[in-house]
Design an enzyme around this catalytic site. Structure first.
Site, PDB file in Angstrom:
ATOM      1  NE  ARG A 264     152.540  26.624   9.029  1.00  0.00           N
ATOM      2  CZ  ARG A 264     151.273  26.957   8.822  1.00  0.00           C
ATOM      3  NH1 ARG A 264     150.308  26.065   8.971  1.00  0.00           N
ATOM      4  NH2 ARG A 264     150.959  28.195   8.470  1.00  0.00           N
ATOM      5  CG  ASP A 265     159.166  27.670   8.163  1.00  0.00           C
ATOM      6  OD1 ASP A 265     160.119  26.863   8.152  1.00  0.00           O
ATOM      7  OD2 ASP A 265     159.090  28.650   7.397  1.00  0.00           O
ATOM      8  CB  CYS A 266     161.654  27.950  13.373  1.00  0.00           C
ATOM      9  SG  CYS A 266     162.077  26.286  13.883  1.00  0.00           S
ATOM     10  N   GLY A 268     159.368  31.203  10.511  1.00  0.00           N
ATOM     11  CA  GLY A 268     159.902  31.609   9.219  1.00  0.00           C
ATOM     12  C   GLY A 268     158.816  31.972   8.230  1.00  0.00           C
ATOM     13  CB  SER A 270     155.902  28.118   5.863  1.00  0.00           C
ATOM     14  OG  SER A 270     156.265  28.189   4.515  1.00  0.00           O
TER      15      SER A 270
END
Length: 502
Positions: A264-266, A268, A270
């Site tokens: 999720r979110d690469c 990042g 999140s």
């Protein structure tokens, strides 16, 4: 999250009054409390009896072979063709203006004849929201109409006007259904949002202001790996069921975000999500099962499709696995039935139109349409636009319209869209085709403002929704303003700034 009708007619008051005089007084009184949405017709299958259904003078109703058989006596010569002289119906139907309903049923007769089907009020002047004449033969036929109610009553009728027959006639009705997926009392507000929890636990003088402007309007709940409770299947299923059930009890429409895709979110602010594809499929299965076919709007995996275009985020076998997981999620949410409206996330206008209109990076419409198609958007209701972003509703609607057109042209997919308006009151992408003219950073940017609260859509959008909960931080990385809380944490400073637009 990265920056990435039917025409109205009326029936003679005198005529219908005569037809309905003999409706049993207990017909509505005997009915249990009716659902506020979902299936509104009681006992429409007539498996063992005709409870909740009545027949006026001139018609006798019975349950025969699992259907309602209305035996209509011959009419006097001067009343032949006057359908309202004998009526079969059900009282106590809750109708609200502006709400969309679908009436459907199977019908046949012992001979070729005509009857009339209505959804109306049973008191003068007997206004209708739906009225259709239909021809019956000895072979059962399915009838179905979708209409928008003009009526506001707790005692509407489903009526079948069957009188005026010149010979004794049996009318057979079965599988009578009146449904709506439109919440009558608006969108469900999360009583345990981060903003509401902060309000309940503080003496901060801004609490009343933040409650009135934000916490009382947080109409979306996010579900992810934090809902696993040590057991993904039972944990998230119970959480979803409780939330959807609480909304249903109040006659309101819940909006849920499924946000648990692996990677999720690469990685990042999140980051997180399920450990692998198998765990994700277990989780999304439990999520879908928790809805239990009840009315709900689902925003599916914000950013997951758009970020799949970034080879630095995901590629190769992992990319194919993501397409498979999203396809699986759409498939299993669709299996929950027509009351569950899923919107697969389609990124935001800057991410996509920034490429097509200025050539200044981005994904491009054709590429986004391709990615959505690979991810199973054909099984969804449509796409979500601008989740956790700041583009104005006007710009987001431009993107939604272009994306829907591209999906239809390239893949034959009919897609609707919803727009996240939680923080777009001041917009972000000011000049279409020139992203640098107004686009702001993705992480807690200053100068943003609350947008309109959740409601029916305008400008082509099906709904305008607060999807990102205002005041929840976008993250605390180096790309965020100093002092930003971790992603998903509530900040009264951010909330107060959004209220004032500073």
């Amino acid at each position: 999250m990265r920056n990435t009708s039917i025409a109205l007619t009326t029936v003679s008051a005198c005529a219908l009054a005569a037809a309905l005089l003999t409706v049993p007084a207990t017909a509505a009184e005997a009915a249990p409390e009716q659902a506020v949405y979902g299936e509104l017709a009681r006992n429409g299958t007539f498996t063992t009896d005709t409870a909740y259904w009545w027949g006026s003078s001139g018609v006798t109703v019975n349950s025969v072979d699992g259907a309602l058989r209305a035996t209509v006596e011959p009419a006097p010569a001067d009343q032949v063709g006057q359908w309202y002289r004998a009526v079969v119906g059900q009282n106590g139907i809750k109708l609200r203006p502006g709400v969309t309903y679908t009436l459907s049923f199977d019908a046949k007769a012992s001979r070729t004849t005509k009857i009339k089907s209505t959804v109306q009020l049973g008191t003068a002047p007997y206004p209708t929201s739906l009225e259709n004449e239909l021809g019956l033969t000895t072979t059962a036929k399915r009838f179905s109409w979708t209409f928008t109610s003009t009526l506001d009553s707790n005692d509407g009728h489903i009526d079948f006007q069957v009188g005026g027959q010149n010979v004794r006639t049996d009318i057979v009705l079965d599988n009578v259904s009146l449904t709506t997926s439109t919440a009558r009392e608006g969108f469900h507000t999360d009583p345990d949002s981060t903003a509401m929890r902060w309000v309940r636990g503080t003496t901060d003088p801004r609490a009343a202001k933040i409650k009135a402007a934000i916490a009382d309007h947080n109409t979306v709940k996010w579900f992810g790996n934090w809902d696993a409770d040590g057991n993904a299947a039972t944990g998230v299923r119970a959480e979803v069921s409780n939330y959807v059930g609480a909304a249903a009890a109040k006659g309101k429409l819940p909006v849920l975000v499924a946000y648990n895709i692996p990677g999720r979110d690469c990685g990042g602010a999140s980051s997180g999500g399920s450990a692998d594809a198998d765990r994700y499929k277990e989780w999304i299965d439990a999520f879908a099962q928790g809805i239990e076919g009840r009315p709900a709007v689902v925003i599916l995996e914000p950013d997951a499709v758009a970020q799949s275009s970034d080879p630095g985020c995901i590629s190769g076998a992992a990319l194919e696995a993501r397409f498979d997981m999203l396809w699986y999620a759409n498939q299993h949410l669709k299996a929950q039935g027509s009351f569950v409206q899923t919107y697969l996330d389609g990124g935001n206008a800057t991410w996509t139109l920034g490429h097509d209109l200025s050539g200044n990076g981005g994904i491009g419409l054709k590429r986004m349409a391709y990615l959505l198609n690979r991810s199973g958007v054909s099984m969804a209701r449509g796409v979500s636009i601008g989740v956790s972003n700041f583009d104005s509703t006007e710009v987001s609607n431009q993107y939604g319209s272009k994306l829907a057109t591209q999906l239809k042209a390239d893949f034959g997919v009919d897609a609707r869209w919803v727009v996240d308006t939680a923080r777009n009151g001041n917009g972000a992408y000011v000049t279409p085709g020139v992203p640098s003219s107004g686009h702001v950073g993705f992480c807690n940017p200053a100068g943003r403002k609350l947008g309109v609260t959740s409601r029916a859509g305008t400008g082509g959008a099906e709904y305008l929704l607060w999807i990102k909960n205002p005041g929840d931080s976008d993250g605390d990385s180096a790309e965020c303003p100093a002092g930003s809380p971790p992603a998903g944490s509530f900040s009264p400073d951010l909330a107060d700034a959004l209220i004032d637009g500073r």
